[in-house]
Design an enzyme around this catalytic site. Structure first.
Site, short mmCIF file in Angstrom:
data_model
loop_
_atom_site.label_atom_id
_atom_site.label_comp_id
_atom_site.label_asym_id
_atom_site.label_seq_id
_atom_site.Cartn_x
_atom_site.Cartn_y
_atom_site.Cartn_z
N ARG A 60 0.83 -1.21 0.00
CA ARG A 60 0.00 0.00 0.00
C ARG A 60 0.86 1.26 0.00
NH1 ARG A 60 -3.86 -1.56 4.23
NH2 ARG A 60 -2.34 -0.59 5.57
N ASP A 184 -4.23 24.44 -5.31
CA ASP A 184 -4.47 23.49 -6.39
C ASP A 184 -3.71 24.01 -7.60
OD1 ASP A 184 -5.46 22.15 -8.66
OD2 ASP A 184 -7.41 21.79 -7.72
#
Ligand SMILES: *Cc1c(COP(=O)(O)O)cnc(C)c1O
Length: 394
Positions: A60, A184
């Site tokens: 993971r 962003d």
């Protein structure tokens, strides 16, 4: 002299030599289990990981394929740690979940990527986190910050209308108050602009767009500068059990190698289309900061190294149905969400969506175009016939 970004993009995140030879590209390493030679070796790796090193003790946590893209994204953004997420939206959600707790306040620019509002309404509000929206072009940030503000969330240029925002006063106000600034940076994708260099704490990118560049994968990237933000993100990342396929990571890294040439061509094509649209008698306004007439042009010149293929266009006296008719009549522009691939796209941004932008005063909405790598004369001819058709039908 420091190496040019284009040079670093070609060289970063490559595998080390294995003895005196090695491949150009990092291998795609697929595994769930990481196996160890001994319990002692396992404990040593677990300790290193607990100490904050990006070491994998389980699938993971990624493999050397993931580390290569993380390294490349840090290089691109000037950060120290990168986190890969299954989508750009997952990068946004992870960041806001990691940095907020019940009672906290987030201040976001009102033109942000629309799904941020869904995250706000669906999850942050339920968790006792309040999000307010502001317009940096008409409001002073100091007037909108609250004692419990923990995060200021920005996106420059804005989604849909590409308003340019000055991060300098925003970062200054947040620094003084210990507020995290999250940017962003998907529009620039790390290549055209670096929010961390202007003092933002976190830059996040939808790798789905220009990093991948071929409309064939979903990916998000979060890049941090300091250890405190990295540690909060790492804890939440683990808790959510996020994982990204090494195949997608490999494709993103492959896309990154050509991002410089693609971006320059997208910008070249988009400027030609923007100039043609701007002189068209049926066009009310073209929204593209690289256009000299754009209100954000000076700021774009100051802070950005270039532009991309995204622009929006508003038409004089066309109703929403005619806007849709233009989109339908375009032959070379596919109708669809997202952008950043090699192909041209069109999507109407309707007035109800734009109403959330305080700076918007139009009526019928705009068409957002992604200008791809096709020949610009072909794209312009296609736009000409589609606009003429809608005007004739009016
Ligand atoms: C597309 C986009 C996202 C979300 O990325 P996905 O990978 O599509 O989830 C986030 N921010 C901006 C500005 C985007 O354009």
């Amino acid at each position: 002299m420091p190496l040019h970004l284009d040079t670093r993009l070609a060289h970063c995140g490559r595998p080390a030599m294995n003895g005196d030879s090695g491949p150009v590209n990092v291998p795609v390493v697929r595994t769930s289990t990481v196996r160890f030679d001994s319990i002692e070796a396992m404990h040593a790796q677990v300790r290193k990981r607990a100490g904050g090193l990006p070491i994998s003790t389980y699938g993971r946590q990624g493999t050397q394929t993931h580390r290569a893209l993380e390294e490349a994204m840090c290089e691109l953004e000037g950060g120290s740690r990168a986190f890969l997420t299954p989508s750009g939206l997952a990068a946004i959600s992870l960041t806001l979940l990691a940095l907020t707790a019940p009672g906290d306040h987030v201040l976001a620019i009102d033109s942000v990527y629309q799904p941020v509002r869904k995250l706000d309404a669906g999850h942050l509000a339920r968790n006792g986190v309040r999000v307010d929206y502001f317009d940096p072009l008409t409001e002073r940030i100091e007037d909108r910050l609250r004692p419990e503000t923990r995060v200021v969330y920005v996106e420059t240029p804005g989604s849909l209308l590409f308003e340019m925002y000055d991060l300098v006063p925003i970062v200054a106000a947040c620094r003084e108050r210990g507020i995290s600034v999250v940017a962003d940076n998907t529009w620039a994708s790390g290549y055209l602009f670096n929010p961390l260099a202007l003092g933002a704490d976190i830059s996040l990118i939808a790798g789905t767009k220009y990093v991948s560049g071929h409309s064939d994968l979903m990916l998000g990237v979060i890049v941090t500068r300091d250890a405190a933000h990295a540690s909060r993100l790492a804890t939440t990342y683990e808790a959510l059990g996020l994982a990204v396929s090494p195949d997608d990571v490999y494709l993103a890294l492959r896309g990154l190698r050509t991002m410089a040439v693609r971006m320059q061509q997208h910008a070249h094509n988009a400027l030609a289309v923007a100039r043609w649209l701007a002189q068209h008698p049926g066009v009310d306004r073209v929204y593209y900061p690289a256009l000299e007439s754009d209100p954000g042009h000076a700021l774009w010149r100051r802070d950005f190294r270039g532009a991309n293929g995204l622009l929006s266009v508003g038409f004089r006296g066309l109703a929403e149905t005619q806007l849709f008719a233009i989109a339908d009549a375009l032959a070379l522009f596919d109708i669809g969400a997202s952008w950043g691939g090699y192909e041209s796209l069109v999507l109407p941004a309707t007035a109800d969506k734009l109403a959330a932008h305080r700076g918007w005063h139009g009526t019928a909405g705009v068409l957002r175009l992604h200008i791809g790598l096709e020949n610009t004369a072909d794209l312009i001819a296609d736009l000409a016939q589609a606009i003429a058709g809608a005007q004739a039908a009016r």
